[in-house]
Design an enzyme around this catalytic site. Structure first.
Site, short mmCIF file in Angstrom:
data_model
loop_
_atom_site.label_atom_id
_atom_site.label_comp_id
_atom_site.label_asym_id
_atom_site.label_seq_id
_atom_site.Cartn_x
_atom_site.Cartn_y
_atom_site.Cartn_z
N ASN A 149 36.48 36.82 39.41
CA ASN A 149 37.60 36.60 38.49
C ASN A 149 37.25 35.48 37.51
OD1 ASN A 149 39.63 38.44 39.34
ND2 ASN A 149 39.95 37.23 41.18
N CYS A 171 39.01 45.25 41.92
CA CYS A 171 39.85 44.31 42.65
C CYS A 171 40.41 45.03 43.87
CB CYS A 171 40.97 43.79 41.77
SG CYS A 171 42.05 42.59 42.59
N HIS A 172 40.67 44.28 44.93
CA HIS A 172 41.14 44.88 46.18
C HIS A 172 42.65 45.11 46.19
CE1 HIS A 172 41.70 40.55 46.70
NE2 HIS A 172 42.73 40.88 47.41
N HIS A 201 45.33 41.57 39.04
CA HIS A 201 46.38 40.63 39.41
C HIS A 201 47.65 40.83 38.59
CE1 HIS A 201 43.36 37.62 41.35
NE2 HIS A 201 43.49 38.75 42.02
#
Length: 211
Positions: A149, A171-172, A201
């Site tokens: 990130n 991203c998870h 996010h």
């Protein structure tokens, strides 16, 4: 299918061991060589040892190597997975949050957006550009997956600098739905079909329907 897969930042117990666990479960990648790279030789050796022990114990057909030399790791790579940080992650993250607060700027997270995300970007993008430059020079056909990130800022900058690089930012977040949705919906994840969208996010579950 034997491939050369390079993990950059593999000395991280979370990223290194977590990614090895994922790769070990992949049927199509069986027989591949996984190259661990990190600038911290002690952490790198620890992850290598644990990975080799696990592979041997479970009779997994993977070859594990480790090196602190990035050019050596990347030479001939088919896949490159990046997850790095610069400096003391949590100390710097705290500064990214509190310094803007002194000037009346309250952030939700301070890692990816706002002034904190900018500070973070200025630290981490230069070394990632160096990594991607090595990929373009040593293995230009490799697929690069970035987990670092601020995701959107990193990927935007890298694609502007190296438009031909085969880069994907991951991203998870959405993947975590596999853990949470069964509890919320009271049914196995295999019975649910989801549609998601958004940015790192800042993503949204748009639809969840029964298969």
């Amino acid at each position: 299918m034997s491939k050369r897969i390079v993990l950059i930042g593999a000395g991280s117990a979370q990223f290194g061991l977590g990614t090895l666990t994922d790769l070990f479960q992949s049927e199509p990648l069986r027989g591949s060589t996984i190259v661990l790279h990190d600038i911290n030789p002690q952490a790198l050796e620890r992850v290598l040892k644990l990975g080799q022990e696990y592979a041997q114990t479970h009779n997994l057909p993977y070859t594990l190597e480790a090196t602190t030399s990035r050019p050596e790791a990347l030479k001939g790579a088919d896949f490159c997975i990046i997850s790095i940080e610069v400096g003391n992650r949590f100390l710097l993250w705290e500064q990214d949050w509190y310094i803007p607060l002194q000037y009346g700027i309250r952030q939700v997270y301070g890692e990816n957006g706002g002034p904190g995300g900018l500070f973070h970007s200025l630290r981490i993008i230069p070394p990632i550009l160096e990594i991607c430059g090595d990929v373009m020079r040593l293995c230009p056909e490799a697929y690069v997956f970035n987990f670092s990130n601020p995701m959107s800022r990193i990927c935007t900058t890298v694609k502007r600098k190296y438009p031909d690089l085969r880069l994907t930012g991951l991203c998870h977040e959405i993947a975590s739905m596999e853990r949470h949705l069964p509890y919320i919906l009271e049914r196995p994840f295999e019975e649910v079909e989801i549609v998601a969208g958004g940015l790192n996010h800042f993503s949204f579950l748009l639809e969840a329907r029964e298969r």
